[in-house]
Design a protein around this motif. Structure first.
Motif, PDB file in Angstrom:
ATOM      1  N   ARG A   8      33.333  62.338  53.791  1.00 27.07           N
ATOM      2  CA  ARG A   8      32.445  62.348  54.821  1.00 27.07           C
ATOM      3  C   ARG A   8      31.187  61.971  54.247  1.00 27.07           C
ATOM      4  O   ARG A   8      30.868  61.524  53.037  1.00 27.07           O
ATOM      5  N   ASP A   9      30.038  61.570  54.920  1.00 28.74           N
ATOM      6  CA  ASP A   9      28.668  61.015  54.451  1.00 28.74           C
ATOM      7  C   ASP A   9      28.169  61.329  53.074  1.00 28.74           C
ATOM      8  O   ASP A   9      27.992  60.837  52.185  1.00 28.74           O
ATOM      9  N   ASP A  10      28.146  62.931  52.659  1.00 25.20           N
ATOM     10  CA  ASP A  10      27.579  63.486  51.634  1.00 25.20           C
ATOM     11  C   ASP A  10      28.831  64.259  51.015  1.00 25.20           C
ATOM     12  O   ASP A  10      28.413  65.064  50.037  1.00 25.20           O
ATOM     13  N   ARG A  11      29.998  64.457  51.320  1.00 30.04           N
ATOM     14  CA  ARG A  11      31.111  65.240  50.864  1.00 30.04           C
ATOM     15  C   ARG A  11      32.358  64.763  50.798  1.00 30.04           C
ATOM     16  O   ARG A  11      32.816  63.824  51.710  1.00 30.04           O
ATOM     17  N   LEU A  12      33.279  65.389  49.902  1.00 30.77           N
ATOM     18  CA  LEU A  12      34.421  65.212  50.070  1.00 30.77           C
ATOM     19  C   LEU A  12      35.002  66.353  50.734  1.00 30.77           C
ATOM     20  O   LEU A  12      34.832  67.672  50.405  1.00 30.77           O
ATOM     21  N   LEU A  13      35.702  66.058  51.788  1.00 29.77           N
ATOM     22  CA  LEU A  13      36.137  67.260  52.704  1.00 29.77           C
ATOM     23  C   LEU A  13      37.869  67.435  52.632  1.00 29.77           C
ATOM     24  O   LEU A  13      38.662  66.285  52.709  1.00 29.77           O
ATOM     25  N   GLU A  34      41.501  64.795  42.529  1.00 24.81           N
ATOM     26  CA  GLU A  34      40.861  64.120  43.365  1.00 24.81           C
ATOM     27  C   GLU A  34      39.196  64.666  43.199  1.00 24.81           C
ATOM     28  O   GLU A  34      38.281  63.816  43.266  1.00 24.81           O
ATOM     29  N   ILE A  35      39.307  66.020  43.092  1.00 25.55           N
ATOM     30  CA  ILE A  35      37.606  66.554  42.808  1.00 25.55           C
ATOM     31  C   ILE A  35      36.996  65.921  41.722  1.00 25.55           C
ATOM     32  O   ILE A  35      35.898  65.567  41.661  1.00 25.55           O
ATOM     33  N   ALA A  36      37.847  65.566  40.513  1.00 25.43           N
ATOM     34  CA  ALA A  36      37.546  65.082  39.380  1.00 25.43           C
ATOM     35  C   ALA A  36      36.827  63.640  39.646  1.00 25.43           C
ATOM     36  O   ALA A  36      35.854  63.228  38.691  1.00 25.43           O
ATOM     37  N   VAL A  37      37.569  62.819  40.563  1.00 20.80           N
ATOM     38  CA  VAL A  37      36.944  61.446  40.452  1.00 20.80           C
ATOM     39  C   VAL A  37      36.296  60.908  41.774  1.00 20.80           C
ATOM     40  O   VAL A  37      35.996  59.754  41.759  1.00 20.80           O
ATOM     41  N   CYS A  38      36.263  61.992  42.599  1.00 25.12           N
ATOM     42  CA  CYS A  38      35.540  61.753  43.752  1.00 25.12           C
ATOM     43  C   CYS A  38      33.951  61.325  43.627  1.00 25.12           C
ATOM     44  O   CYS A  38      33.586  61.617  42.840  1.00 25.12           O
ATOM     45  N   THR A  39      33.594  60.428  44.586  1.00 24.99           N
ATOM     46  CA  THR A  39      32.058  60.112  44.348  1.00 24.99           C
ATOM     47  C   THR A  39      31.194  61.028  44.963  1.00 24.99           C
ATOM     48  O   THR A  39      30.230  61.387  44.171  1.00 24.99           O
ATOM     49  N   LEU A  62      39.773  79.074  42.009  1.00 24.04           N
ATOM     50  CA  LEU A  62      38.871  79.006  40.792  1.00 24.04           C
ATOM     51  C   LEU A  62      39.200  77.811  39.764  1.00 24.04           C
ATOM     52  O   LEU A  62      38.086  77.424  39.239  1.00 24.04           O
ATOM     53  N   LEU A  63      40.356  77.333  39.733  1.00 21.71           N
ATOM     54  CA  LEU A  63      40.513  75.891  38.962  1.00 21.71           C
ATOM     55  C   LEU A  63      39.900  74.858  39.605  1.00 21.71           C
ATOM     56  O   LEU A  63      39.205  74.027  38.888  1.00 21.71           O
ATOM     57  N   ALA A  64      39.742  74.755  40.951  1.00 20.04           N
ATOM     58  CA  ALA A  64      39.132  73.836  41.838  1.00 20.04           C
ATOM     59  C   ALA A  64      37.608  73.920  41.529  1.00 20.04           C
ATOM     60  O   ALA A  64      36.626  72.806  40.818  1.00 20.04           O
ATOM     61  N   LYS A  65      37.159  74.944  41.340  1.00 16.21           N
ATOM     62  CA  LYS A  65      35.646  75.388  41.036  1.00 16.21           C
ATOM     63  C   LYS A  65      35.217  74.901  39.648  1.00 16.21           C
ATOM     64  O   LYS A  65      34.171  74.291  39.392  1.00 16.21           O
ATOM     65  N   ASP A  66      36.133  75.264  38.557  1.00 16.21           N
ATOM     66  CA  ASP A  66      35.885  74.909  37.234  1.00 16.21           C
ATOM     67  C   ASP A  66      35.842  73.210  37.028  1.00 16.21           C
ATOM     68  O   ASP A  66      34.848  72.713  36.437  1.00 16.21           O
ATOM     69  N   LYS A  67      37.128  72.693  37.773  1.00 15.79           N
ATOM     70  CA  LYS A  67      36.681  71.166  37.802  1.00 15.79           C
ATOM     71  C   LYS A  67      35.730  70.578  38.578  1.00 15.79           C
ATOM     72  O   LYS A  67      34.877  69.605  37.789  1.00 15.79           O
ATOM     73  N   SER A  71      32.646  68.435  36.488  1.00 18.00           N
ATOM     74  CA  SER A  71      32.576  67.025  36.807  1.00 18.00           C
ATOM     75  C   SER A  71      31.296  66.496  37.643  1.00 18.00           C
ATOM     76  O   SER A  71      31.103  65.741  38.135  1.00 18.00           O
ATOM     77  N   GLY A  72      30.473  67.918  37.585  1.00 14.34           N
ATOM     78  CA  GLY A  72      28.919  67.581  37.986  1.00 14.34           C
ATOM     79  C   GLY A  72      28.834  67.576  39.469  1.00 14.34           C
ATOM     80  O   GLY A  72      27.989  67.315  40.103  1.00 14.34           O
ATOM     81  N   LYS A  73      29.860  68.535  40.114  1.00 19.24           N
ATOM     82  CA  LYS A  73      29.798  68.550  41.746  1.00 19.24           C
ATOM     83  C   LYS A  73      29.882  69.995  42.155  1.00 19.24           C
ATOM     84  O   LYS A  73      29.905  71.093  41.358  1.00 19.24           O
ATOM     85  N   ALA A  74      29.412  70.258  43.319  1.00 19.49           N
ATOM     86  CA  ALA A  74      29.322  71.612  43.897  1.00 19.49           C
ATOM     87  C   ALA A  74      30.603  71.641  44.547  1.00 19.49           C
ATOM     88  O   ALA A  74      30.955  70.872  45.458  1.00 19.49           O
ATOM     89  N   LEU A  75      31.045  73.048  44.335  1.00 21.03           N
ATOM     90  CA  LEU A  75      32.164  73.279  45.513  1.00 21.03           C
ATOM     91  C   LEU A  75      31.885  74.457  46.417  1.00 21.03           C
ATOM     92  O   LEU A  75      31.224  75.198  46.014  1.00 21.03           O
ATOM     93  N   VAL A  76      32.130  74.252  47.712  1.00 17.59           N
ATOM     94  CA  VAL A  76      32.029  75.310  48.592  1.00 17.59           C
ATOM     95  C   VAL A  76      33.299  75.548  49.388  1.00 17.59           C
ATOM     96  O   VAL A  76      34.293  74.650  49.425  1.00 17.59           O
TER      97      VAL A  76
END
Length: 100
Positions: A8-13, A34-39, A62-67, A71-76
């Protein structure tokens, strides 16, 4: 577990449906990759159509949150209701991962 991803515009859904259990660790690994390499800098895991999650599934979140963090991303998380909400609350994941 089934999932689909969309930029999406500002996020990977990432929309996850069905159940998340230990048996889903391989497909969930693809989500983490995918989380590791997404823009986008924001990753939203939508659990709107997730019916059940067990302790292994919580570990995968929790693994996804850690990744995401590494990777410098926020996970919600979004769409946390029913059984999933109870498990998230009991495991205190809501104190580690923001729910929108």
């Amino acid at each position: 577990m089934e999932y689909r991803t969309e930029n999406r515009d500002d996020r990977l859904l990432v929309s996850i449906s069905g159940v998340i259990t230990f048996d889903d660790h391989e497909p969930f690994r693809r989500i983490v990759d995918e989380i590791a390499v997404c823009t986008p800098a924001l990753v939203e895991l939508s659990l709107t159509t997730t019916k059940m999650i067990d302790s292994a599934g919580i570990g995968m979140l929790l693994l996804a949150k850690d990744k995401a963090d590494k990777s410098g991303k926020a996970l919600v998380l979004s769409g946390v209701t029913g059984h999933v909400a109870k498990v998230v609350e009991l495991s205190k994941v809501d104190q580690l991962i923001r729910i929108i």
